[in-house]
Each structure stands twice: as C-alpha cells, then as structure tokens.
Design an enzyme around this catalytic site. Structure first.
Site, PDB file in Angstrom:
ATOM      1  N   HIS A  18       0.834  -1.209   0.000  1.00  0.00           N
ATOM      2  CA  HIS A  18       0.000   0.000   0.000  1.00  0.00           C
ATOM      3  C   HIS A  18       0.866   1.256   0.000  1.00  0.00           C
ATOM      4  CE1 HIS A  18      -4.118  -1.735   1.087  1.00  0.00           C
ATOM      5  NE2 HIS A  18      -3.312  -2.776   0.922  1.00  0.00           N
ATOM      6  N   ASP A 115      -6.453   5.426   3.606  1.00  0.00           N
ATOM      7  CA  ASP A 115      -6.554   4.021   3.227  1.00  0.00           C
ATOM      8  C   ASP A 115      -7.554   3.310   4.137  1.00  0.00           C
ATOM      9  OD1 ASP A 115      -5.994   1.541   2.101  1.00  0.00           O
ATOM     10  OD2 ASP A 115      -3.835   1.797   2.153  1.00  0.00           O
ATOM     11  N   VAL A 330      13.769  -9.136  -6.129  1.00  0.00           N
ATOM     12  CA  VAL A 330      14.116  -9.113  -7.551  1.00  0.00           C
ATOM     13  C   VAL A 330      13.531  -7.850  -8.166  1.00  0.00           C
ATOM     14  CG1 VAL A 330      13.732 -10.240  -9.777  1.00  0.00           C
ATOM     15  CG2 VAL A 330      14.264 -11.622  -7.785  1.00  0.00           C
ATOM     16  N   GLN A 332      11.465  -6.516 -10.298  1.00  0.00           N
ATOM     17  CA  GLN A 332      10.401  -7.156 -11.068  1.00  0.00           C
ATOM     18  C   GLN A 332      10.107  -6.480 -12.398  1.00  0.00           C
ATOM     19  OE1 GLN A 332       7.097  -9.332  -9.298  1.00  0.00           O
ATOM     20  NE2 GLN A 332       5.747  -7.708 -10.033  1.00  0.00           N
ATOM     21  N   HIS A 347       0.551 -13.976  -8.031  1.00  0.00           N
ATOM     22  CA  HIS A 347      -0.524 -14.074  -7.041  1.00  0.00           C
ATOM     23  C   HIS A 347      -1.657 -13.101  -7.326  1.00  0.00           C
ATOM     24  CE1 HIS A 347       1.463 -10.482  -5.842  1.00  0.00           C
ATOM     25  NE2 HIS A 347       0.894 -10.361  -4.672  1.00  0.00           N
ATOM     26  N   SER A 352       1.319  -5.818  -9.548  1.00  0.00           N
ATOM     27  CA  SER A 352       1.982  -6.798 -10.408  1.00  0.00           C
ATOM     28  C   SER A 352       1.212  -7.001 -11.708  1.00  0.00           C
ATOM     29  CB  SER A 352       2.121  -8.138  -9.679  1.00  0.00           C
ATOM     30  OG  SER A 352       3.053  -8.048  -8.622  1.00  0.00           O
ATOM     31  N   GLY A 370      -7.910 -12.910  -0.018  1.00  0.00           N
ATOM     32  CA  GLY A 370      -8.618 -11.646  -0.201  1.00  0.00           C
ATOM     33  C   GLY A 370      -9.127 -11.373  -1.602  1.00  0.00           C
ATOM     34  N   ASP A 371      -9.006 -10.101  -1.990  1.00  0.00           N
ATOM     35  CA  ASP A 371      -9.527  -9.654  -3.273  1.00  0.00           C
ATOM     36  C   ASP A 371      -8.743 -10.203  -4.456  1.00  0.00           C
ATOM     37  OD1 ASP A 371      -7.468  -7.786  -2.163  1.00  0.00           O
ATOM     38  OD2 ASP A 371      -7.645  -6.886  -4.155  1.00  0.00           O
TER      39      ASP A 371
END
Length: 457
Positions: A18, A115, A330, A332, A347, A352, A370-371
C-alpha cells in the site's frame, strides 16, 4: 486557482503493498509541482525512500507505531507479522489518530488521501479538509465485496453468499468457487473489523479514488458511483517511474542470457504472500514439470527459515542450470521486460498485474487471499488475458500438474486459448503504453481536486 499548487496528505495502510502505490501517485503529483505530506512508519521509511523521486516536494512524516499487546516488538508493517496478527497492527494504526490529527492541524493540507483509517473522514471534517478514500482494491473487487446492496455486514457472512456478485452487479465472468468464498468469509468473520472499516471509509469519504481507468473497469465504476452516491476519481494505471537502477543484477543478466527469447518462466508472489510447505513444493515442482527454465522469487513457506531448507529432495540437482528458487528481492519491472522472460506466474496483486500487462509476458494466475481471487477472475474471465491455475473446489489445493498445465496453455502460441490470450494481452499493452494516457488521467484528477477546493471554499 487553475495554477495553484496543491498540498495533499497521504496516510497509507501499514503495508509495503500500500505504501508503494501511494508513493507512485505522490511522485506523479509532485512531478506536476504539487506538495505531498506522506505519513509512513518511522523504521519503514528507509524501505521506500528510494521511491521518493521528488524529496523537495514529498515530505515523509514519520509515525512512531504504538505498542499493542500481542504485537511483536518493532513490528510496523504487515511484512513483519503473520496474517493472523494484522488486526493488532490495525489497532496500532488506529492509536496513531491523535498524532495524525495534530500533524494535519500544523500541515493544513487541502486534501487527504487515506486508506484503511475509517476514522479519517470524521477527523478531516473537524479540520475542514476534504478526505478521499484511495482504494488499492480494484473497482470490480470493491463492488463485488463491499457494495451496501449486499448488506452482508448486518449478519454473519456465508460462503454461498460470497460465491456470486450482488444482484445488480454488472454482467461479468466473476463467479467465485467455494474455496475462494470460504477464504473471504473468514476475513469478513474476524469481528467484522476489516470489511466494516472499508465500508465506512467508502461511505463517509468525500470521494473515492481508484488506481484504474474506465476503459477496462467502466461498468464497475458506474455501479459504485450509484451504490455509494458520491464521485469516483481515477488516477489511471499509475505506472511506476523507471527505477533509478534500471539494469538487472549481473547474475540475472548472465543467467537469463543463456536462454532463448520468451522461454523463461518468472514466478513471484509479492512481498507478503506465504504458502504452506506442501503448496510451496507443489508450485516449484510444477515449474520443474514444465521442462522450461524458471526463476521463482518466493518467501520461505510457513515454518521454514529459508527457501533452500524447504526445497524437495533432489530438486536442485534435477533443475540445475535451468531453474532457480530465490528467497530475496528481484527487480520485477526490469525482469518482466527482459527478452528471455515469456511467462509470469503471479498471485494477482494489482500492482503486479499492471506491470505484467505493460510487458509481453504471458500471465498465469494463482491467487491466495482476499480480493486477489476476484482480480484473477476478472483477468481470466472478463479480460481473458491469462489462465488461472486449477484448484480443488472445496479445499483450494492446487497440484504440480495444474501449475504445469496452466503454464503450457499460455505458452502455446498455436492453441486457440493461447492465441486469444496473446491477442487480448497485446491490445491492453498497447492501450496502457499509449502516449499521453496516464498524463490525461492525472491531469483530470488534478482538475477535479481543484474543483473540490473551490466547492470547499
């Protein structure tokens, strides 16, 4: 007013997943000359300092996270604790309210993007500050889970209720299997604190902000505007600025360079997802079973100190030269854009997924909590840009064979499914990377902020 520099405060939930997207938005705003006061746990600030590309405009306001009984000493973010202790971390975050209120009185920002601090709208109203709930959760997921229409928070949540969307939810391919609904019901069942604070944040804020765009999630955004009777502001995909170190570590460059283009599987489940040992082993054995080269960047499974200690017997010898299981960080974004990487097993975290759609890697989806289950259904069902790994309907267990099957499906460019996925993926990649797209969304967001400032005055 049209040229006035704005001052925005930001209070992300205490999780790196977040803090990072909030900071990406802060960078985009600072790049336009606006000032951001960014609240961050004191000892966690070094972990995100490198992402602050405008330190002269983005000021970190350091929070001393209060001690809560049962929370390990020094814990500041979800990365420091198991999932079961997150309610205690939320309690610690709630105890920061007096500090945040005192800070906001001194800072006097025009707006605050918050949030999971469900108490923020009332606090902001006392200070005559507009409060906007900035949702890291996608519009589709919010609509599916937290629409007032469901009224799920008024009574115990059943698994069957969570298997299907609310009655007037937009026509969609999102239908959850029993296992996913069972996992979501557990989250709802933890005293109602997590879903209740989200619903309160959505209901009492002056507006809702999403890291999204209408071209993809338009029906869900329209649905939420009607459900919550308030404006929804969009900041677009908020692609992270190119990393200052945009070159892969030499060891990865050398290793990837030994394989042909688009042949390597990259697997990563983010900074917080932890599998149990059996599923960890099934995952990497599935990668082995593909016969393709792979790099899996994973956290050690539950009960293991290192990834090396959790590897199946003989695994390293069998995959020597073509397979690596790495327990560290890493780069990404750079990894996904390396010419040798052709598949991303993920995931389904929203950040991502955006990074994946902006690359040429094919998507294999393996949500875990979760979502993320809804993200996966949206990507595989609505957008048809990836394939979800098959799981047991009731227990949610996946097998090495299921992992192998999903990877081979997306990597087979001659199959009908492979062609469909590639075509859809390419369409959205071109859309996301179109010149001026992100600027248009961010400029419109700033324009709407200014219009709110005029209304406030």
């Amino acid at each position: 007013m049209a040229n006035q520099a704005l001052h925005i405060a930001m209070t992300p939930w205490f999780a790196l997943g977040h803090l990072t997207p909030f900071l990406h938005v802060a960078n985009k705003l600072a790049n336009r000359g606006h000032r951001v006061s960014f609240f961050v746990p004191k000892n966690s600030s070094p972990k995100v300092e490198h992402l602050n590309h405008h330190p002269h405009l983005i000021s970190f306001i350091l929070i001393n996270v209060p001690h809560v009984d049962g929370l390990p000493s020094g814990s500041e973010t979800t990365h420091d604790i198991p999932f079961s202790l997150q309610p205690l971390l939320m309690k610690a975050m709630d105890l920061t309210e007096p500090f945040i209120e005192a800070s906001l009185r001194d800072l006097k920002p025009h707006f605050i993007l918050f949030d999971f601090q469900h108490w923020m709208p009332q606090l902001a109203r006392r200070l005559r500050i507009k409060s906007f709930h900035f949702s890291i959760i996608s519009p589709a997921s919010i609509g599916y889970l937290f629409s007032p229409e469901r009224k799920l928070l008024d009574k115990p949540v059943t698994e069957t209720e969570l298997m299907v969307p609310p009655p007037s939810f937009p026509p969609s391919a999102i239908r959850l299997q029993l296992y996913a609904a069972r996992m979501l019901a557990k989250i709802h069942g933890e005293g109602g604190s997590f879903p209740q604070r989200i619903l309160t944040s959505l209901s009492e804020s002056d507006a809702i902000v999403f890291k999204a765009f209408r071209d993809i999630e338009g029906p869900y955004i329209d649905y939420l505007e009607k459900q919550f009777c308030k404006p929804i502001f969009l900041v677009g995909p908020v692609l992270p600025d190119p990393p200052q170190n945009s070159t892969l570590e030499e060891r990865w460059v050398n290793w990837l360079g030994s394989f042909r283009p688009k042949s390597v599987i990259y697997c990563s489940f983010g900074s917080e997802c932890t599998l149990n040992k059996d599923q960890f082993q099934e995952l990497i054995l599935g990668l082995e079973l593909t016969g393709m080269p792979f790099l899996a960047a994973l956290r050690p499974p539950m009960g293991a100190e290192t990834v090396e200690s959790a590897l199946p017997e003989g695994f390293n010898e069998r995959v020597k030269g073509r397979g690596i299981v790495h327990g560290g960080w890493v780069q990404q974004v750079v990894m996904l854009n390396h010419p040798s990487v052709g598949c991303f097993l993920s995931h389904c975290g929203s950040g991502s997924m955006t990074e994946a759609l902006c690359s040429e890697t094919q998507l294999v989806l393996l949500p875990n909590f979760g979502d993320l289950f809804i993200n996966s259904k949206f990507l595989s069902g609505d957008l048809k840009v990836g394939v979800e790994v098959e799981r047991g309907e009731e227990d949610g267990v996946f097998t090495r064979e299921g992992v192998c099957k999903a990877v081979k499906t997306v990597m087979d460019s001659d199959s009908e499914i492979g062609q469909t996925i590639r075509s859809n993926h390419n369409k959205w990649t071109q859309f996301l990377l179109a010149p001026g797209l992100e600027d248009a969304y961010l400029d419109e967001f700033v324009r709407k902020l200014r219009s709110q400032l005029i209304l406030n005055n």
